[in-house]
Design a protein around this motif. Structure first.
Motif, short mmCIF file in Angstrom:
data_model
loop_
_atom_site.label_atom_id
_atom_site.label_comp_id
_atom_site.label_asym_id
_atom_site.label_seq_id
_atom_site.Cartn_x
_atom_site.Cartn_y
_atom_site.Cartn_z
N THR A 19 -43.27 -18.48 69.22
CA THR A 19 -44.25 -18.70 68.17
C THR A 19 -45.65 -18.92 68.71
OG1 THR A 19 -44.63 -19.95 66.12
CG2 THR A 19 -43.90 -21.19 68.05
N SER A 79 -49.02 -15.99 68.66
CA SER A 79 -50.09 -15.68 67.70
C SER A 79 -51.49 -16.00 68.20
CB SER A 79 -49.81 -16.38 66.36
OG SER A 79 -48.60 -15.92 65.80
N LEU A 104 -50.99 -11.26 64.47
CA LEU A 104 -49.54 -11.17 64.33
C LEU A 104 -49.03 -12.56 63.99
CD1 LEU A 104 -47.04 -9.35 64.56
CD2 LEU A 104 -46.84 -10.08 66.95
N ASP A 105 -48.63 -12.75 62.75
CA ASP A 105 -48.21 -14.07 62.30
C ASP A 105 -46.74 -14.32 62.65
OD1 ASP A 105 -50.68 -14.71 61.19
OD2 ASP A 105 -50.22 -13.66 59.33
N ILE A 106 -46.51 -15.28 63.52
CA ILE A 106 -45.16 -15.69 63.92
C ILE A 106 -45.04 -17.19 63.65
CG2 ILE A 106 -43.43 -15.72 65.77
CD1 ILE A 106 -44.26 -12.93 65.05
N THR A 157 -40.44 -17.04 63.90
CA THR A 157 -39.94 -16.31 62.74
C THR A 157 -40.98 -15.29 62.28
OG1 THR A 157 -40.86 -17.91 61.17
CG2 THR A 157 -38.62 -18.32 61.97
N THR A 158 -40.59 -14.46 61.34
CA THR A 158 -41.49 -13.48 60.74
C THR A 158 -41.33 -13.52 59.23
OG1 THR A 158 -39.87 -11.69 60.83
CG2 THR A 158 -41.34 -11.95 62.74
N ASP A 200 -40.51 -11.19 57.16
CA ASP A 200 -39.34 -10.46 56.65
C ASP A 200 -38.05 -10.84 57.36
OD1 ASP A 200 -39.67 -9.21 59.08
OD2 ASP A 200 -40.21 -7.25 58.24
N VAL A 217 -39.94 -8.79 66.11
CA VAL A 217 -40.97 -7.81 66.47
C VAL A 217 -40.70 -7.38 67.90
CG1 VAL A 217 -43.44 -7.36 66.67
CG2 VAL A 217 -42.61 -9.01 64.98
N GLY A 238 -39.59 -13.40 67.54
CA GLY A 238 -39.13 -13.47 66.16
C GLY A 238 -37.63 -13.51 65.97
N THR A 262 -44.14 -3.19 65.58
CA THR A 262 -45.20 -4.20 65.53
C THR A 262 -46.19 -3.95 64.40
OG1 THR A 262 -46.55 -2.94 67.09
CG2 THR A 262 -45.04 -4.56 68.01
N LEU A 293 -46.31 -5.90 60.76
CA LEU A 293 -46.83 -7.25 60.60
C LEU A 293 -48.18 -7.46 61.25
CD1 LEU A 293 -43.57 -9.26 61.45
CD2 LEU A 293 -44.47 -8.77 59.17
#
Length: 371
Positions: free
Chosen positions: A208, A211, A221-223, A308-309, A311, A315, A330, A364, A367
């Motif tokens: 995480t 990001s 890239l949001d994790i 996490t992601t 969806d 990634v 992720g 990639t 997201l």
């Protein structure tokens, strides 16, 4: 300020980064892991280590191929990693007993059994309460049934992460990457010891924490971190001979002789501290399922941040528009299971080999964006 040039730098010394280094070394390619902590000291080193390949988000579904692939890699590692590293990773087969407290929960378990029996090589059966009590008499009398899944494995996640990094022979630079620049066919990593590394290829496998580093290079890239806590308990009476699961919770007696119980889920940014709320939640859930399990004391409470992601899919692959940047993160709650697969996919790409798994769902671009 001194400059150092590297061929491949892996940011992150968790299970994914260590796996990538390991599989690169199998192809004769060297690399360097950059991590400000010891190898396997974050989420990978604190994880439960269950390797149940037939449960989880998008299983069956988009995660099934990766889950099978990673499970097969773990089976291979179980017979080779000790020789490669001289570290016992404590692989063992551990049946899973899932219990249900309602007719709806039992229907869901039965549906999964039908799929497991028809589409996998594992064996799973539906059990009546009386059959469950014969297996583990301390289970609550309020259950309405359950299932037994045979042939799954578990591992000591910290030992495995350290073993793969050690077996790879990679260097470990113990410092943190503060910012990253991408310029043409290279990356420039600015470290917290005020030095720079010039790198031909960069692998971001730091969970995480990926990001903010990508943001410094103009990539979003949001994790988000999913915090989870685990209790390691000293208990009286015989050990639990199965992993027991219910509604996303689990417990078993691990090879250290302690009963591990978990877990919690909370969004807490980058807070890795344990909480009294987490302790009480786990103990309450454990009491509901195993009311006759006598807990002597809490030997250790841990907390970690799972990447996490949005969806729920990892990634994995080359970052779009950045030919020298690769990302693997992720894995969420199943990062230890997926870690070898994710690491090997990146190692294959880096060495010009086609991944053995279709990574289209994990691209990639779905997201991330370049500012």
């Amino acid at each position: 300020m001194s400059d150092t040039e590297l061929d491949i730098a892996i940011i992150g010394g968790g299970i994914v980064g260590a796996s990538c280094a390991y599989y690169l070394s199998r192809r004769g390619v060297s690399c360097t892991i950059i991590d400000g902590e010891e190898i396997g000291s974050k989420a990978s080193g604190l994880a439960y280590g269950g390797l149940n390949s037939v449960s989880g988000h998008e299983i069956p579904g988009l995660m099934w191929e990766l889950s099978q692939y990673s499970s097969d890699l773990h089976a291979s590692l179980a017979s080779t990693i000790r020789e490669d590293s001289n570290i016992d990773c404590k692989y063992r087969t551990r049946d899973t007993l899932n219990v249900a407290f309602s007719a709806k929960e039992l229907r869901e378990l039965r549906t999964r059994v039908r799929w497991i029996e028809s589409d996998t090589t594992l064996e799973s059966t539906v059990l009546r309460p009386s059959e469950i009590f014969e297996i583990e008499p301390r289970v609550s009398g309020l259950i309405v049934g359950g299932t037994l899944l045979r042939g799954t494995m578990e591992v000591d996640s910290h030992s495995l992460t350290v073993a793969m990094a050690q077996a790879s022979g990679c260097d470990h630079i113990r410092t943190n990457v503060v910012t990253m620049q991408l310029a043409g066919n290279r990356g420039i990593l600015h470290l917290d010891n005020e030095t720079e590394l010039v790198v031909r290829k960069v692998v971001c496998a730091n969970g995480t924490w990926i990001s903010p580093i990508l943001k410094s290079a103009g990539i979003r890239l949001d994790i988000p971190p999913l915090k989870g806590e685990i209790l390691r308990l000293e208990t009286k009476g015989p050990p639990l001979l199965q992993s027991i699961g219910w509604k996303g919770n689990y417990c078993t007696t691990k090879t250290d002789g302690l009963t591990w119980a978990g877990t919690t889920e909370s969004q807490s940014l980058y807070d890795e501290s344990t909480t009294i709320q987490g302790e009480l939640s786990i103990l309450s859930n454990l009491k509901a399922v195993l009311p006759n399990l006598v807990v002597d004391k809490i030997a250790r409470q841990t907390a970690c941040l799972r990447p996490t992601t949005a969806d729920g899919l990892p990634v994995i692959g080359q970052m779009e528009g950045s030919p020298n940047l690769f990302v693997a993160t992720g894995g969420g709650r199943k990062g230890i299971l997926y870690g070898p697969g994710m690491g090997k996919i990146i190692a294959d790409i880096l060495t010009g080999n086609k991944p053995e798994v279709d990574i289209t769902p994990f691209n990639t671009s779905r997201l991330g964006s370049t500012n």
